[in-house]
Scaffold this active site. Structure first.
Site, PDB file in Angstrom:
ATOM      1  N   HIS A  21       2.755 -89.014 104.718  1.00  0.00           N
ATOM      2  CA  HIS A  21       3.139 -87.374 104.818  1.00  0.00           C
ATOM      3  C   HIS A  21       3.933 -87.177 105.635  1.00  0.00           C
ATOM      4  CE1 HIS A  21       0.160 -87.556 108.545  1.00  0.00           C
ATOM      5  NE2 HIS A  21       1.125 -86.591 109.371  1.00  0.00           N
ATOM      6  N   ASP A  54      -2.550 -92.920 103.595  1.00  0.00           N
ATOM      7  CA  ASP A  54      -1.452 -92.166 104.178  1.00  0.00           C
ATOM      8  C   ASP A  54      -0.763 -93.235 105.023  1.00  0.00           C
ATOM      9  OD1 ASP A  54       0.079 -89.902 105.209  1.00  0.00           O
ATOM     10  OD2 ASP A  54      -1.860 -89.822 106.645  1.00  0.00           O
ATOM     11  N   SER A 136       2.520 -88.173 114.198  1.00  0.00           N
ATOM     12  CA  SER A 136       2.262 -89.276 112.974  1.00  0.00           C
ATOM     13  C   SER A 136       3.072 -90.323 112.740  1.00  0.00           C
ATOM     14  CB  SER A 136       1.992 -88.622 112.119  1.00  0.00           C
ATOM     15  OG  SER A 136       1.585 -87.230 111.971  1.00  0.00           O
TER      16      SER A 136
END
Length: 304
Positions: A21, A54, A136
Site C-alpha cells: 500500500h 501487503d 508502513s
C-alpha cells in the site's frame, strides 16, 4: 498523488522490502524515489507486489548508487517470539526520518480473522510499539538488531495496538516475488469450520482434544475432490501434525503450491455413539495446485 513509507534493504542487489500500500500509485516497472539513511536520494523501480500479504519489493536502479556498499538488514525468526519480548519499530512516521519507537510483543501470532480480515489467512505480530502513517513497510526489530516483522498497520483511534507481518511469513512471500514476480498460493478446494469444545473428544487417539476441523463442502473437480476428501470429513492430522483448528490446516498447506499433503481423515458419519470409529480412518494424499487469479489493484492503507 504522492505517498510515503518506509522499507529496508534485503540484498546487495539493492532490493528493498516495503508494504504494497506504500506504492499504491505506482505500476510495476515505474520509478519511485528512495531516501537512504545517509540522506542520498536514489531512483528505484517497483519490482513486484502481493496484495494479499501487503508486501512489495522495489530495486534501486540508479547509476549514482553502488548497491554493494549499502547495509543489508539481518533477518531474524518470528516463530520463536514470545509475548513480552522487547521490540523496536523503525521508520519515518509523518516523514520524520529514522524515528524509533519501543515496545513489547503483545501477541506473537494474532490471526487475521480476529482483525476482521478473514481472506488474509495469516498471522500478525501485535505490538504496543507505535506504528503511524509513514512507518508502513519499515522493520520491526528485536534487541539483537534482527528484523522479525514488517510494520503494517495500527488500530485506528487507539494507542498501543499495532501490527506487523511476521518475517517468517514475509520471507516466503519475498522468495516467490524475487523468483516469479508474483505469489502462486496453493489451491485445495474445500470449505471447513472449527468445532470447539465438543461434549467429548470424537478422536479416541486424542481423548483430551475436544476441538476439531470439519469439512463442510468440497469444490467439484478440485484437488481436494480428486484426492477423495468428502463433506463431513474430520481432518485428524496433516503430514503427522495433529489438527484441531482451521489455522493448523492453513499452516500445513503453506504459501507455495505443489506440495503433497498426507491427510488422515474420518467421516463424521462413521461413529460409534459420540466417538469416531477409527476402523474407517482413511489416509488421503492431496497434491496442492497453483491458485489462478488475476492481479487486483493495490490495497489501500489498512486501518481498522
Amino acid at each position: 498523488m504522492a505517498t510515503a513509507g518506509s522499507g529496508f534493504i534485503i540484498s546487495k542487489d539493492g532490493y528493498i522490502v516495503t508494504n504494497a500500500h506504500v506504492v499504491s500509485t505506482v505500476k510495476i516497472g515505474e520509478y519511485v524515489e528512495v531516501t537512504l539513511s545517509d540522506l542520498r536520494q536514489a531512483k528505484a523501480r517497483l519490482h513486484s507486489f502481493d496484495k494479499q500479504s501487503d508486501i512489495a519489493i522495489i530495486q534501486i536502479s540508479d547509476s549514482r548508487i553502488n548497491t554493494q556498499e549499502l547495509p543489508v538488514a539481518t533477518l531474524g525468526k518470528s516463530s520463536t517470539l514470545r509475548a513480552g519480548e522487547f521490540v523496536v519499530a523503525v521508520g519515518s512516521p509523518l516523514q520524520l526520518r529514522e524515528s524509533v519507537t519501543f515496545g513489547i510483543i503483545s501477541a506473537p501470532a494474532r490471526h487475521s480473522s480476529e482483525l476482521g480480515m478473514v481472506k488474509a489467512g495469516t498471522d500478525y505480530i501485535q505490538t504496543d510499539a507505535a506504528i503511524n502513517t509513514g512507518n508502513s513497510g519499515g522493520p520491526l526489530v528485536n534487541l539483537d538488531g534482527e528484523v522479525i516483522g514488517i510494520n503494517t498497520m495500527k488500530a485506528q483511534g487507539y494507542d498501543g495496538i499495532s501490527f506487523a507481518i511476521p518475517i517468517d511469513t514475509a520471507s516466503l512471500i519475498i522468495q516467490q516475488l524475487l523468483r516469479n514476480k508474483k505469489v502462486m498460493r496453493p489451491y485445495v478446494g474445500l470449505k471447513m469450520i472449527n468445532v470447539v469444545n465438543a461434549r467429548q473428544s470424537i478422536d479416541p487417539s486424542n481423548p483430551n482434544n475436544r476441538n476439531y476441523v470439519l469439512v463442510t463442502d468440497v469444490v467439484p473437480d478440485s484437488p481436494a475432490c480428486r484426492a477423495g476428501i468428502k463433506s463431513g470429513d474430520v481432518l485428524l492430522s496433516i503430514n503427522g501434525r495433529s489438527i484441531s483448528h482451521t489455522k493448523d490446516v492453513q499452516d500445513s498447506i503453506g504459501l507455495e503450491a505443489g506440495k503433497t499433503l498426507e491427510i488422515k481423515a474420518i467421516n463424521i458419519e462413521d461413529r460409534r455413539g459420540d466417538v469416531l470409529d477409527t476402523s474407517h480412518e482413511r489416509i488421503i494424499y492431496l497434491a496442492t495446485e497453483p491458485q489462478h487469479h488475476q492481479h487486483e489493484p493495490y490495497p489501500p492503507p489498512r486501518h481498522f
